[in-house]
Motif scaffolding. Sequence first.
Motif, PDB file in Angstrom:
ATOM      1  N   ALA A  21     103.861 -76.557  50.525  1.00  0.00           N
ATOM      2  CA  ALA A  21     104.030 -75.113  50.747  1.00  0.00           C
ATOM      3  C   ALA A  21     103.294 -74.311  49.680  1.00  0.00           C
ATOM      4  CB  ALA A  21     105.512 -74.755  50.754  1.00  0.00           C
ATOM      5  N   GLU A  22     103.429 -74.718  48.431  1.00  0.00           N
ATOM      6  CA  GLU A  22     102.745 -74.003  47.350  1.00  0.00           C
ATOM      7  C   GLU A  22     101.232 -74.068  47.545  1.00  0.00           C
ATOM      8  OE1 GLU A  22     102.783 -73.568  42.511  1.00  0.00           O
ATOM      9  OE2 GLU A  22     103.287 -75.534  43.342  1.00  0.00           O
ATOM     10  N   TYR A  23     100.728 -75.240  47.872  1.00  0.00           N
ATOM     11  CA  TYR A  23      99.295 -75.411  48.085  1.00  0.00           C
ATOM     12  C   TYR A  23      98.812 -74.529  49.240  1.00  0.00           C
ATOM     13  CZ  TYR A  23      94.782 -77.505  49.035  1.00  0.00           C
ATOM     14  OH  TYR A  23      93.436 -77.685  49.243  1.00  0.00           O
ATOM     15  N   MET A  24      99.568 -74.520  50.338  1.00  0.00           N
ATOM     16  CA  MET A  24      99.188 -73.750  51.527  1.00  0.00           C
ATOM     17  C   MET A  24      99.082 -72.255  51.249  1.00  0.00           C
ATOM     18  SD  MET A  24     101.772 -75.409  54.313  1.00  0.00           S
ATOM     19  CE  MET A  24     101.646 -73.986  55.398  1.00  0.00           C
ATOM     20  N   LEU A  83     114.953 -73.889  55.149  1.00  0.00           N
ATOM     21  CA  LEU A  83     113.914 -74.131  56.157  1.00  0.00           C
ATOM     22  C   LEU A  83     114.272 -75.273  57.110  1.00  0.00           C
ATOM     23  CD1 LEU A  83     110.668 -73.781  53.989  1.00  0.00           C
ATOM     24  CD2 LEU A  83     111.756 -72.054  55.427  1.00  0.00           C
ATOM     25  N   ASN A  84     115.225 -76.124  56.707  1.00  0.00           N
ATOM     26  CA  ASN A  84     115.620 -77.278  57.536  1.00  0.00           C
ATOM     27  C   ASN A  84     114.442 -78.181  57.875  1.00  0.00           C
ATOM     28  OD1 ASN A  84     118.484 -76.916  57.819  1.00  0.00           O
ATOM     29  ND2 ASN A  84     118.003 -75.112  59.047  1.00  0.00           N
ATOM     30  N   ILE A  85     113.763 -78.650  56.843  1.00  0.00           N
ATOM     31  CA  ILE A  85     112.648 -79.584  57.021  1.00  0.00           C
ATOM     32  C   ILE A  85     113.027 -80.896  56.344  1.00  0.00           C
ATOM     33  CG2 ILE A  85     110.211 -80.042  56.578  1.00  0.00           C
ATOM     34  CD1 ILE A  85     109.794 -76.966  56.475  1.00  0.00           C
ATOM     35  N   PRO A  86     113.228 -81.955  57.133  1.00  0.00           N
ATOM     36  CA  PRO A  86     113.651 -83.241  56.556  1.00  0.00           C
ATOM     37  C   PRO A  86     112.554 -83.884  55.704  1.00  0.00           C
ATOM     38  CG  PRO A  86     113.210 -83.480  58.901  1.00  0.00           C
ATOM     39  CD  PRO A  86     113.058 -82.017  58.577  1.00  0.00           C
ATOM     40  N   ASP A  87     112.979 -84.756  54.818  1.00  0.00           N
ATOM     41  CA  ASP A  87     112.050 -85.431  53.900  1.00  0.00           C
ATOM     42  C   ASP A  87     111.425 -86.638  54.594  1.00  0.00           C
ATOM     43  OD1 ASP A  87     110.628 -86.185  51.700  1.00  0.00           O
ATOM     44  OD2 ASP A  87     112.339 -86.887  50.545  1.00  0.00           O
ATOM     45  N   GLU A  88     110.579 -86.345  55.580  1.00  0.00           N
ATOM     46  CA  GLU A  88     109.953 -87.452  56.318  1.00  0.00           C
ATOM     47  C   GLU A  88     108.449 -87.242  56.478  1.00  0.00           C
ATOM     48  OE1 GLU A  88     111.131 -85.922  60.793  1.00  0.00           O
ATOM     49  OE2 GLU A  88     112.594 -87.101  59.700  1.00  0.00           O
ATOM     50  N   TYR A  89     107.895 -86.384  55.649  1.00  0.00           N
ATOM     51  CA  TYR A  89     106.464 -86.089  55.730  1.00  0.00           C
ATOM     52  C   TYR A  89     105.783 -86.414  54.409  1.00  0.00           C
ATOM     53  CZ  TYR A  89     108.053 -83.343  59.713  1.00  0.00           C
ATOM     54  OH  TYR A  89     108.640 -82.944  60.883  1.00  0.00           O
ATOM     55  N   GLU A  90     104.517 -86.721  54.496  1.00  0.00           N
ATOM     56  CA  GLU A  90     103.712 -86.915  53.295  1.00  0.00           C
ATOM     57  C   GLU A  90     103.149 -85.567  52.861  1.00  0.00           C
ATOM     58  OE1 GLU A  90     103.491 -89.728  51.511  1.00  0.00           O
ATOM     59  OE2 GLU A  90     104.934 -90.492  52.972  1.00  0.00           O
ATOM     60  N   TYR A  91     102.665 -85.517  51.613  1.00  0.00           N
ATOM     61  CA  TYR A  91     102.027 -84.314  51.074  1.00  0.00           C
ATOM     62  C   TYR A  91     100.864 -83.912  51.983  1.00  0.00           C
ATOM     63  CZ  TYR A  91      99.437 -81.421  47.704  1.00  0.00           C
ATOM     64  OH  TYR A  91      98.757 -80.404  47.080  1.00  0.00           O
ATOM     65  N   LEU A  92     100.812 -82.644  52.359  1.00  0.00           N
ATOM     66  CA  LEU A  92      99.771 -82.054  53.211  1.00  0.00           C
ATOM     67  C   LEU A  92      99.689 -82.658  54.617  1.00  0.00           C
ATOM     68  CD1 LEU A  92      96.851 -81.476  50.653  1.00  0.00           C
ATOM     69  CD2 LEU A  92      98.562 -79.837  51.458  1.00  0.00           C
ATOM     70  N   ASP A  93     100.770 -83.262  55.094  1.00  0.00           N
ATOM     71  CA  ASP A  93     100.837 -83.776  56.464  1.00  0.00           C
ATOM     72  C   ASP A  93     100.613 -82.604  57.436  1.00  0.00           C
ATOM     73  OD1 ASP A  93     102.572 -84.153  59.018  1.00  0.00           O
ATOM     74  OD2 ASP A  93     102.410 -86.188  58.222  1.00  0.00           O
ATOM     75  N   GLU A  94      99.813 -82.826  58.464  1.00  0.00           N
ATOM     76  CA  GLU A  94      99.475 -81.746  59.413  1.00  0.00           C
ATOM     77  C   GLU A  94     100.700 -81.133  60.071  1.00  0.00           C
ATOM     78  OE1 GLU A  94      96.387 -82.230  62.413  1.00  0.00           O
ATOM     79  OE2 GLU A  94      95.244 -83.425  60.960  1.00  0.00           O
ATOM     80  N   GLU A  95     101.627 -81.970  60.494  1.00  0.00           N
ATOM     81  CA  GLU A  95     102.850 -81.472  61.148  1.00  0.00           C
ATOM     82  C   GLU A  95     103.694 -80.679  60.138  1.00  0.00           C
ATOM     83  OE1 GLU A  95     106.695 -83.093  63.677  1.00  0.00           O
ATOM     84  OE2 GLU A  95     105.103 -84.507  63.162  1.00  0.00           O
ATOM     85  N   LEU A  96     103.778 -81.173  58.910  1.00  0.00           N
ATOM     86  CA  LEU A  96     104.515 -80.475  57.857  1.00  0.00           C
ATOM     87  C   LEU A  96     103.912 -79.090  57.609  1.00  0.00           C
ATOM     88  CD1 LEU A  96     106.633 -80.358  55.587  1.00  0.00           C
ATOM     89  CD2 LEU A  96     104.999 -81.574  54.126  1.00  0.00           C
ATOM     90  N   ILE A  97     102.601 -79.018  57.536  1.00  0.00           N
ATOM     91  CA  ILE A  97     101.909 -77.736  57.324  1.00  0.00           C
ATOM     92  C   ILE A  97     102.254 -76.760  58.454  1.00  0.00           C
ATOM     93  CG2 ILE A  97      99.617 -76.647  57.386  1.00  0.00           C
ATOM     94  CD1 ILE A  97      98.627 -79.084  55.713  1.00  0.00           C
ATOM     95  N   THR A 104     108.126 -70.272  57.342  1.00  0.00           N
ATOM     96  CA  THR A 104     107.931 -69.344  56.222  1.00  0.00           C
ATOM     97  C   THR A 104     107.501 -67.977  56.734  1.00  0.00           C
ATOM     98  OG1 THR A 104     107.347 -71.179  54.755  1.00  0.00           O
ATOM     99  CG2 THR A 104     106.706 -68.984  54.041  1.00  0.00           C
ATOM    100  N   ASN A 105     106.574 -67.954  57.664  1.00  0.00           N
ATOM    101  CA  ASN A 105     106.110 -66.674  58.204  1.00  0.00           C
ATOM    102  C   ASN A 105     107.215 -65.937  58.960  1.00  0.00           C
ATOM    103  OD1 ASN A 105     103.380 -66.247  57.288  1.00  0.00           O
ATOM    104  ND2 ASN A 105     102.839 -68.043  58.485  1.00  0.00           N
ATOM    105  N   ASP A 106     108.081 -66.671  59.663  1.00  0.00           N
ATOM    106  CA  ASP A 106     109.219 -66.039  60.338  1.00  0.00           C
ATOM    107  C   ASP A 106     110.131 -65.352  59.324  1.00  0.00           C
ATOM    108  OD1 ASP A 106     108.303 -66.916  62.780  1.00  0.00           O
ATOM    109  OD2 ASP A 106     109.822 -68.483  63.029  1.00  0.00           O
ATOM    110  N   ILE A 107     110.431 -66.038  58.237  1.00  0.00           N
ATOM    111  CA  ILE A 107     111.310 -65.485  57.198  1.00  0.00           C
ATOM    112  C   ILE A 107     110.650 -64.285  56.523  1.00  0.00           C
ATOM    113  CG2 ILE A 107     112.318 -65.955  54.920  1.00  0.00           C
ATOM    114  CD1 ILE A 107     112.938 -68.821  56.023  1.00  0.00           C
ATOM    115  N   LEU A 108     109.364 -64.393  56.219  1.00  0.00           N
ATOM    116  CA  LEU A 108     108.652 -63.278  55.567  1.00  0.00           C
ATOM    117  C   LEU A 108     108.616 -62.038  56.459  1.00  0.00           C
ATOM    118  CD1 LEU A 108     105.732 -65.234  53.939  1.00  0.00           C
ATOM    119  CD2 LEU A 108     107.602 -64.089  52.751  1.00  0.00           C
ATOM    120  N   LYS A 109     108.478 -62.261  57.748  1.00  0.00           N
ATOM    121  CA  LYS A 109     108.459 -61.142  58.688  1.00  0.00           C
ATOM    122  C   LYS A 109     109.829 -60.459  58.710  1.00  0.00           C
ATOM    123  CE  LYS A 109     105.825 -61.679  62.459  1.00  0.00           C
ATOM    124  NZ  LYS A 109     104.685 -61.126  61.863  1.00  0.00           N
ATOM    125  N   LEU A 110     110.887 -61.253  58.760  1.00  0.00           N
ATOM    126  CA  LEU A 110     112.234 -60.711  58.775  1.00  0.00           C
ATOM    127  C   LEU A 110     112.600 -59.996  57.469  1.00  0.00           C
ATOM    128  CD1 LEU A 110     114.376 -63.538  60.426  1.00  0.00           C
ATOM    129  CD2 LEU A 110     114.115 -61.197  61.246  1.00  0.00           C
TER     130      LEU A 110
END
Length: 114
Positions: A21-24, A83-97, A104-110
């Motif tokens: 998330a920080e990298y993105m 965010l409810n994102i389980p710990d099943e992704y690697e760093y910079l995984d496409e699905e995770l991104i 994140t964008n939904d929360i920022l909009k709200l």
Amino acid sequence: MVERPNILVICGKNKRRSRTAEYMFKNDPRFNIRSAGLSPKSDRKISENDLNWANLVLVMETDHRAKIKEIYRHFQLPKIEVLNIPDEYEYLDEELIQIINEKTNDILKLKYNL
């Protein structure tokens, strides 16, 4: 209304999810971002300074929010969103991104109309 909010992203060890998330979003002009982990084994462990800095904390799991509230119960905490994102992704995984981006964008909009 905060001009450019400071967003702190937290996961277990700050190795995959919160670092992704920080990298993105590190160059996103809408807000400032930093990431940390809750575990003593974290690459970068959460601190009171992080919580003082943050206008909003995004955690990956409900347990993370509970842990922050317990550890820093003496502290005036910023709003914590899960965010409810389980710990099943690697760093910079496409699905995770994709998931982080959407949630994140939904929360920022709200919260900030960003």
